[in-house]
Design a protein around this motif. Structure first.
Motif, PDB file in Angstrom:
ATOM      1  N   LEU A   1       0.827  -1.213   0.000  1.00  0.00           N
ATOM      2  CA  LEU A   1       0.000   0.000   0.000  1.00  0.00           C
ATOM      3  C   LEU A   1       0.860   1.262   0.000  1.00  0.00           C
ATOM      4  O   LEU A   1       0.535   2.250  -0.690  1.00  0.00           O
ATOM      5  CB  LEU A   1      -0.924  -0.009   1.217  1.00  0.00           C
ATOM      6  CG  LEU A   1      -2.035  -1.068   1.212  1.00  0.00           C
ATOM      7  CD1 LEU A   1      -2.780  -1.061   2.546  1.00  0.00           C
ATOM      8  CD2 LEU A   1      -3.014  -0.812   0.067  1.00  0.00           C
ATOM      9  N   LEU A   2       1.948   1.241   0.779  1.00  0.00           N
ATOM     10  CA  LEU A   2       2.827   2.410   0.835  1.00  0.00           C
ATOM     11  C   LEU A   2       3.507   2.649  -0.508  1.00  0.00           C
ATOM     12  O   LEU A   2       3.707   3.798  -0.922  1.00  0.00           O
ATOM     13  CB  LEU A   2       3.875   2.211   1.932  1.00  0.00           C
ATOM     14  CG  LEU A   2       3.340   2.278   3.370  1.00  0.00           C
ATOM     15  CD1 LEU A   2       4.383   1.785   4.362  1.00  0.00           C
ATOM     16  CD2 LEU A   2       2.930   3.714   3.710  1.00  0.00           C
ATOM     17  N   ALA A   3       3.874   1.569  -1.202  1.00  0.00           N
ATOM     18  CA  ALA A   3       4.490   1.723  -2.524  1.00  0.00           C
ATOM     19  C   ALA A   3       3.514   2.380  -3.496  1.00  0.00           C
ATOM     20  O   ALA A   3       3.898   3.249  -4.300  1.00  0.00           O
ATOM     21  CB  ALA A   3       4.936   0.359  -3.050  1.00  0.00           C
ATOM     22  N   GLU A   4       2.241   1.973  -3.424  1.00  0.00           N
ATOM     23  CA  GLU A   4       1.217   2.589  -4.273  1.00  0.00           C
ATOM     24  C   GLU A   4       1.042   4.063  -3.919  1.00  0.00           C
ATOM     25  O   GLU A   4       0.886   4.917  -4.815  1.00  0.00           O
ATOM     26  CB  GLU A   4      -0.112   1.856  -4.101  1.00  0.00           C
ATOM     27  CG  GLU A   4      -0.123   0.446  -4.670  1.00  0.00           C
ATOM     28  CD  GLU A   4      -1.468  -0.235  -4.470  1.00  0.00           C
ATOM     29  OE1 GLU A   4      -2.423   0.469  -4.070  1.00  0.00           O
ATOM     30  OE2 GLU A   4      -1.574  -1.449  -4.713  1.00  0.00           O
ATOM     31  N   ALA A   5       1.068   4.364  -2.611  1.00  0.00           N
ATOM     32  CA  ALA A   5       0.900   5.763  -2.184  1.00  0.00           C
ATOM     33  C   ALA A   5       2.060   6.622  -2.671  1.00  0.00           C
ATOM     34  O   ALA A   5       1.864   7.767  -3.096  1.00  0.00           O
ATOM     35  CB  ALA A   5       0.806   5.825  -0.656  1.00  0.00           C
ATOM     36  N   ILE A   6       3.285   6.078  -2.616  1.00  0.00           N
ATOM     37  CA  ILE A   6       4.446   6.827  -3.103  1.00  0.00           C
ATOM     38  C   ILE A   6       4.333   7.068  -4.599  1.00  0.00           C
ATOM     39  O   ILE A   6       4.642   8.159  -5.102  1.00  0.00           O
ATOM     40  CB  ILE A   6       5.747   6.052  -2.771  1.00  0.00           C
ATOM     41  CG1 ILE A   6       6.004   6.073  -1.265  1.00  0.00           C
ATOM     42  CG2 ILE A   6       6.939   6.645  -3.515  1.00  0.00           C
ATOM     43  CD1 ILE A   6       7.183   5.211  -0.833  1.00  0.00           C
ATOM     44  N   ASN A   7       3.862   6.046  -5.307  1.00  0.00           N
ATOM     45  CA  ASN A   7       3.702   6.189  -6.758  1.00  0.00           C
ATOM     46  C   ASN A   7       2.660   7.254  -7.096  1.00  0.00           C
ATOM     47  O   ASN A   7       2.859   8.068  -8.006  1.00  0.00           O
ATOM     48  CB  ASN A   7       3.298   4.843  -7.354  1.00  0.00           C
ATOM     49  CG  ASN A   7       3.248   4.878  -8.869  1.00  0.00           C
ATOM     50  OD1 ASN A   7       4.234   5.231  -9.508  1.00  0.00           O
ATOM     51  ND2 ASN A   7       2.106   4.504  -9.440  1.00  0.00           N
ATOM     52  N   ASP A   8       1.548   7.246  -6.338  1.00  0.00           N
ATOM     53  CA  ASP A   8       0.490   8.223  -6.606  1.00  0.00           C
ATOM     54  C   ASP A   8       0.903   9.635  -6.200  1.00  0.00           C
ATOM     55  O   ASP A   8       0.443  10.624  -6.797  1.00  0.00           O
ATOM     56  CB  ASP A   8      -0.789   7.842  -5.853  1.00  0.00           C
ATOM     57  CG  ASP A   8      -1.397   6.555  -6.381  1.00  0.00           C
ATOM     58  OD1 ASP A   8      -1.076   6.176  -7.525  1.00  0.00           O
ATOM     59  OD2 ASP A   8      -2.180   5.910  -5.635  1.00  0.00           O
ATOM     60  N   GLY A   9       1.760   9.739  -5.179  1.00  0.00           N
ATOM     61  CA  GLY A   9       2.160  11.068  -4.704  1.00  0.00           C
ATOM     62  C   GLY A   9       3.560  11.433  -5.126  1.00  0.00           C
ATOM     63  O   GLY A   9       4.273  12.124  -4.378  1.00  0.00           O
ATOM     64  N   ALA A  10       3.983  10.974  -6.282  1.00  0.00           N
ATOM     65  CA  ALA A  10       5.356  11.218  -6.729  1.00  0.00           C
ATOM     66  C   ALA A  10       5.689  12.703  -6.831  1.00  0.00           C
ATOM     67  O   ALA A  10       6.858  13.094  -6.687  1.00  0.00           O
ATOM     68  CB  ALA A  10       5.577  10.542  -8.077  1.00  0.00           C
ATOM     69  N   ASP A  11       4.682  13.544  -7.061  1.00  0.00           N
ATOM     70  CA  ASP A  11       4.929  14.979  -7.214  1.00  0.00           C
ATOM     71  C   ASP A  11       4.906  15.713  -5.882  1.00  0.00           C
ATOM     72  O   ASP A  11       5.076  16.946  -5.854  1.00  0.00           O
ATOM     73  CB  ASP A  11       3.868  15.593  -8.142  1.00  0.00           C
ATOM     74  CG  ASP A  11       3.930  15.008  -9.547  1.00  0.00           C
ATOM     75  OD1 ASP A  11       5.038  14.594  -9.942  1.00  0.00           O
ATOM     76  OD2 ASP A  11       2.881  14.953 -10.219  1.00  0.00           O
ATOM     77  N   ASP A  12       4.685  14.992  -4.798  1.00  0.00           N
ATOM     78  CA  ASP A  12       4.621  15.617  -3.470  1.00  0.00           C
ATOM     79  C   ASP A  12       5.787  15.098  -2.633  1.00  0.00           C
ATOM     80  O   ASP A  12       5.708  14.019  -2.041  1.00  0.00           O
ATOM     81  CB  ASP A  12       3.291  15.266  -2.797  1.00  0.00           C
ATOM     82  CG  ASP A  12       3.101  16.010  -1.480  1.00  0.00           C
ATOM     83  OD1 ASP A  12       4.064  16.619  -0.986  1.00  0.00           O
ATOM     84  OD2 ASP A  12       1.976  15.954  -0.920  1.00  0.00           O
ATOM     85  N   PRO A  13       6.890  15.833  -2.548  1.00  0.00           N
ATOM     86  CA  PRO A  13       8.083  15.362  -1.818  1.00  0.00           C
ATOM     87  C   PRO A  13       7.799  15.057  -0.347  1.00  0.00           C
ATOM     88  O   PRO A  13       8.358  14.110   0.210  1.00  0.00           O
ATOM     89  CB  PRO A  13       9.070  16.520  -1.958  1.00  0.00           C
ATOM     90  CG  PRO A  13       8.606  17.275  -3.155  1.00  0.00           C
ATOM     91  CD  PRO A  13       7.112  17.148  -3.178  1.00  0.00           C
ATOM     92  N   VAL A  14       6.941  15.842   0.276  1.00  0.00           N
ATOM     93  CA  VAL A  14       6.638  15.627   1.698  1.00  0.00           C
ATOM     94  C   VAL A  14       5.938  14.285   1.889  1.00  0.00           C
ATOM     95  O   VAL A  14       6.266  13.499   2.787  1.00  0.00           O
ATOM     96  CB  VAL A  14       5.765  16.773   2.251  1.00  0.00           C
ATOM     97  CG1 VAL A  14       5.377  16.481   3.706  1.00  0.00           C
ATOM     98  CG2 VAL A  14       6.505  18.097   2.144  1.00  0.00           C
ATOM     99  N   ALA A  15       4.957  13.997   1.022  1.00  0.00           N
ATOM    100  CA  ALA A  15       4.228  12.733   1.121  1.00  0.00           C
ATOM    101  C   ALA A  15       5.146  11.558   0.823  1.00  0.00           C
ATOM    102  O   ALA A  15       5.080  10.510   1.500  1.00  0.00           O
ATOM    103  CB  ALA A  15       3.041  12.736   0.164  1.00  0.00           C
ATOM    104  N   VAL A  16       6.008  11.723  -0.190  1.00  0.00           N
ATOM    105  CA  VAL A  16       6.932  10.643  -0.531  1.00  0.00           C
ATOM    106  C   VAL A  16       7.849  10.339   0.642  1.00  0.00           C
ATOM    107  O   VAL A  16       8.093   9.163   0.973  1.00  0.00           O
ATOM    108  CB  VAL A  16       7.764  11.024  -1.778  1.00  0.00           C
ATOM    109  CG1 VAL A  16       8.908  10.037  -1.983  1.00  0.00           C
ATOM    110  CG2 VAL A  16       6.883  11.071  -3.015  1.00  0.00           C
ATOM    111  N   ARG A  17       8.350  11.392   1.302  1.00  0.00           N
ATOM    112  CA  ARG A  17       9.234  11.190   2.437  1.00  0.00           C
ATOM    113  C   ARG A  17       8.498  10.487   3.582  1.00  0.00           C
ATOM    114  O   ARG A  17       9.043   9.580   4.233  1.00  0.00           O
ATOM    115  CB  ARG A  17       9.784  12.540   2.909  1.00  0.00           C
ATOM    116  CG  ARG A  17      10.890  12.410   3.950  1.00  0.00           C
ATOM    117  CD  ARG A  17      11.459  13.765   4.341  1.00  0.00           C
ATOM    118  NE  ARG A  17      12.064  14.429   3.181  1.00  0.00           N
ATOM    119  CZ  ARG A  17      11.539  15.503   2.584  1.00  0.00           C
ATOM    120  NH1 ARG A  17      10.396  16.022   3.010  1.00  0.00           N
ATOM    121  NH2 ARG A  17      12.145  16.047   1.569  1.00  0.00           N
TER     122      ARG A  17
END
Length: 404
Positions: free
Chosen positions: A171-187
């Protein structure tokens, strides 16, 4: 003259009694010769020899369910008492076989009828023996059944425990993929993923350690291990986790002795015990490690200032995957296997682990391990119980517990 007459009369009376006794004996012999002979039970040829080497409990019953013959194992299992089959379930199966002549088998969970109370799981096979007898064979499956149940539970628990971090990482990998343009969310998501991956790695490592414990003999393949060096390494491996929570690890006492066994397994057990104390202790507290030598044993106590464990749950904390508080354990990152590993390591080294705990007053786990070549030590050293020794075993956390 009177004395002679008295002597003759006594002799005549004795002779008369002897003749009467002889006549009674001959009469009883004639009567006994007229009684029918009662033969011992006759088994089919070769049956006795086969039963003597079959390696199972066996009972032979006659046509009225009386026990004609039984081996010691059948009495030890509590299947037979005197000349009676104890359990009605078995008697019912015997009557069924006698009625239809067909071999039958079944498995029963029976109450032991001997002094050693408890449940007995037996696999029973009943068959006609010759024309007049019934043979009952019983095989004790108690340990096998319990082992299978434990294995099934273990597989189910492992599957569940592995599924949780693997699912979270997906699930976290999917969230990182979906939020690739948001550095804070990716971190944020990558940090969570790293935490779940560590938890997964710890779980896999604990499973490997348990497997190693069950497939090796620490005593046969071990060596003499300096226990203080093992303790120092276990403390060092927990310093980073302790620093993250502001917890200090205090070691008191001295153990300049050797333990025969596997140094890596001993270190793993101590590391898990200290790790458990740190995870369940509040921030900015102390975990105490007390060392002492007593009665030929090395004694190591690990004390925390955590929430404590109720008396009902203290026996279960050493079970695999058992958690006093499941939600709290997930927050602390524990795998649920640490204390189980501790118990197995101690058992493999001829030692034991005990627990003292009260809700709200923390917990103290104490390990006792036999010392190598204790004959060279002075008796006073082996039985030391001085004030200084007691102080070294308590540590700062112990003193806090005493104050409470």
């Amino acid at each position: 003259m009177n004395e002679v007459i008295s002597t003759l009369l006594a002799g005549l009376i004795g002779l008369a009694l002897g003749l009467v006794g002889l006549a009674a004996y001959r009469f009883s012999q004639r009567r006994a010769s007229g009684l029918p002979d009662v033969d011992e039970p006759i088994l089919p040829e070769g049956a006795a020899s086969v039963l003597s080497v079959i390696g199972r409990a066996f009972v032979i019953l006659d046509d009225v369910d009386g026990v004609v013959r039984a081996n010691p194992a059948s009495y030890a299992y509590g299947l037979v008492r005197g000349h009676t089959l104890v359990h009605e379930e078995l008697a019912t199966l015997v009557r069924q076989v006698r009625a239809d002549g067909v071999i039958a088998e079944s498995q029963y969970e029976l109450q032991r009828a001997t002094l050693g109370a408890g449940q007995l799981i037996v696999h029973v096979r009943v068959a006609p023996l010759g024309e007049e007898y019934i043979l009952l064979l019983a095989d004790d499956r108690t340990d096998i059944t319990r082992t299978e149940a434990m294995r099934n539970d273990f597989v189910a628990n492992v599957s569940h425990e592995l599924k949780t971090p693997v699912g979270a990482m997906s699930l976290l990998a999917e969230a990182i993929n979906d939020g690739a343009d948001d550095p804070v969310a990716v971190r944020r998501f990558s940090t969570r993923m790293q935490k779940e991956s560590k938890r997964l790695a710890a779980l896999v490592q604990d499973i490997i350690e348990l497997s190693r414990l069950q497939s090796s003999d620490s005593i046969l393949h071990g060596e003499d291990v300096a226990i203080e060096s093992v303790i120092s390494e276990a403390v060092d491996r927990n310093k980073l986790l302790a620093e993250e929570k502001g917890i200090s690890i205090t070691v008191g006492g001295k153990l300049d002795v050797a333990i025969h066994g596997d140094g890596d397994l001993l270190m793993t057990a101590l590391r898990n015990l200290i790790d458990n104390a740190i995870r369940y202790s509040p921030p900015n507290t102390t975990v105490g490690v007390g060392l002492r030598q007593r009665d030929g044993y090395a004694q190591i106590s690990v004390t925390d200032q955590g929430p404590g464990i109720s008396a009902e749950e203290q026996e279960r904390v050493f079970e695999r995957f058992y958690r006093v508080d499941g939600a709290r354990s997930r927050q602390t990152g524990g795998t649920g296997l640490g204390l189980s590993i501790v118990k197995h390591v101690l058992a493999n080294h001829g030692g034991e682990v005990s627990l003292w705990s009260q809700p709200g007053q923390g917990s103290t786990f104490t390990l006792r391990l036999p010392i190598v070549d204790e004959e060279g030590a002075e008796p006073s050293e082996l039985a030391t119980d001085t004030t200084n020794d007691k102080a070294s075993a308590t540590s700062v956390a112990d003193r806090e517990g005493e104050r409470r």
